[in-house]
Write an enzyme that holds these catalytic residues in place. Sequence first.
Site, PDB file in Angstrom:
ATOM      1  N   GLY A 166       0.806  -1.219   0.000  1.00  0.00           N
ATOM      2  CA  GLY A 166       0.000   0.000   0.000  1.00  0.00           C
ATOM      3  C   GLY A 166       0.834   1.262   0.000  1.00  0.00           C
ATOM      4  N   HIS A 216       4.268   1.559  -8.160  1.00  0.00           N
ATOM      5  CA  HIS A 216       3.262   0.487  -8.047  1.00  0.00           C
ATOM      6  C   HIS A 216       2.322   0.495  -9.255  1.00  0.00           C
ATOM      7  CE1 HIS A 216       4.052   1.271  -3.586  1.00  0.00           C
ATOM      8  NE2 HIS A 216       4.340  -0.010  -3.702  1.00  0.00           N
TER       9      HIS A 216
HETATM   10  P1  AMP Z   1       5.985  -2.511  -1.560  1.00  0.00           P
HETATM   11  O1  AMP Z   1       4.619  -1.908  -1.453  1.00  0.00           O
HETATM   12  O2  AMP Z   1       7.085  -1.550  -1.241  1.00  0.00           O
HETATM   13  O3  AMP Z   1       6.108  -3.833  -0.856  1.00  0.00           O
HETATM   14  O4  AMP Z   1       6.201  -2.836  -3.101  1.00  0.00           O
HETATM   15  C1  AMP Z   1       5.258  -3.608  -3.811  1.00  0.00           C
HETATM   16  C2  AMP Z   1       5.834  -3.944  -5.167  1.00  0.00           C
HETATM   17  O5  AMP Z   1       6.125  -2.732  -5.859  1.00  0.00           O
HETATM   18  C3  AMP Z   1       7.154  -4.728  -5.094  1.00  0.00           C
HETATM   19  O6  AMP Z   1       7.173  -5.696  -6.121  1.00  0.00           O
HETATM   20  C4  AMP Z   1       8.185  -3.647  -5.309  1.00  0.00           C
HETATM   21  O7  AMP Z   1       9.391  -4.137  -5.843  1.00  0.00           O
HETATM   22  C5  AMP Z   1       7.462  -2.758  -6.297  1.00  0.00           C
HETATM   23  N1  AMP Z   1       8.013  -1.407  -6.296  1.00  0.00           N
HETATM   24  C6  AMP Z   1       8.259  -0.622  -5.226  1.00  0.00           C
HETATM   25  N2  AMP Z   1       8.824   0.541  -5.608  1.00  0.00           N
HETATM   26  C7  AMP Z   1       8.951   0.477  -6.959  1.00  0.00           C
HETATM   27  C8  AMP Z   1       9.480   1.350  -7.963  1.00  0.00           C
HETATM   28  N3  AMP Z   1      10.002   2.539  -7.647  1.00  0.00           N
HETATM   29  N4  AMP Z   1       9.439   0.937  -9.255  1.00  0.00           N
HETATM   30  C9  AMP Z   1       8.904  -0.266  -9.589  1.00  0.00           C
HETATM   31  N5  AMP Z   1       8.405  -1.133  -8.689  1.00  0.00           N
HETATM   32  C10 AMP Z   1       8.429  -0.777  -7.404  1.00  0.00           C
END
Ligand code: AMP
Length: 283
Positions: free
Chosen positions: A31, A37
Site C-alpha cells: 500500500g 506500483h
Molecule cells: P511494496 O509496497 O514496497 O512492498 O512494493 C510492492 C511492489 O512494488 C514490489 O514488487 C516492489 O518491488 C514494487 N516497487 C516498489 N517501488 C517500486 C518502484 N520505484 N518501481 C517499480 N516497482 C516498485
Amino acid sequence: MPVFASARDLGAFLAPTRTHGRRVALVPTMGNLHAGHFSLVALARKHADIVVASVFVNPTQFGPKDDFARYPRTPEADAAGLAAHGCDALFMPAVDEMYPFGAADGVRVHVPGFDGVLEDRVRPGHFDGVATVVSKLFNLVRPDVAVFGRKDYQQLLVIRRLAVDLAYPIEIVDAPTAREPSGLAMSSRNQYLDAGQREGAAFIHDTLRRMQAEVHKGAVSHAAIEAEAEARLRDKGFEPDYAAIRRADDLGLPAAGQSRALIALIAARLGSTRLIDNLLLDE
Ligand code: AMP
C-alpha cells in the site's frame, strides 16, 4: 473497482474469469501506492485479462527494529489510485485473514540460497516473512502471473526461486524501477524524508551509476569500487549497510575480472529512513 477483505469473496469474483480461461495477474503491495506500483499494474495488464492488486502490510517481514507500526497506511487513496489506473479488483485482507493462527504462530516459508547475503544479513528473517506472505497470496488468489519490482531485487530472486521450488504454476514478471526525475527510486519510505533529504537521496542512484562506470573501466577491483562508494555515501551523511557488486543471477560474489551479468546494490540510512536501490550493470 471492488475491494475484497475476504479471499473467499475474491475467489467468487474471479470464478467466472477462470471458467472463461482468462488470465489473472496479481500485483502484491504493502500500500501507500505511488507511480512505481501503478507501473506494475500497467505491466500486469499486458500479461493478463484481469488485474488484482493486493494491499497488505505484512507483519512477519518486519523485524523488531523495523517500521511496522509507523509504516504509512493510506487505504482509501490506494483504492482510488488503483481504480484510476485500471485495476480490476483490490484484495485488502486483515491480519487474521492472512494468519489464521496469528502472525507469530503460522507456518513459515524459508527460501535457501541467500542466508547472510546483503538484505538478509541486515534484516534476518525478513525474506521468510516475504516468502510466507507471497505463498499465501499465491494460494488465495491463484493468479496466472504475478508482477514484482526490480527495485527490491533480492526479493525478486527469492520469489522466483520460491515459485520454481514450490511448483507454483505462476509466471513471475519483473518490472523496471520507476524513478523521480532526480533519479531517486520511488518508494513509500521516501515520504519519511524531509525536502533536503529527498534531494540528497538521489545521491544513491548517482553512486550506483558511478559504480557502473568504474566496473566498465575495469581499472580497479570490485572491492575498491565498493569501498569508495561507501566512503562517498558516508561523506554525504548516509550510513551505508552495503554498496555491493554481485552476480545478477544469484547475488553471489563475481569472479575476479568479471564485468558482465553484474548488479550494483546499495542500502543506506539517511537520518532514520532506510533506502535501497540497485542498477543492473549491463543496462
Ligand atoms: P511494496 O509496497 O514496497 O512492498 O512494493 C510492492 C511492489 O512494488 C514490489 O514488487 C516492489 O518491488 C514494487 N516497487 C516498489 N517501488 C517500486 C518502484 N520505484 N518501481 C517499480 N516497482 C516498485
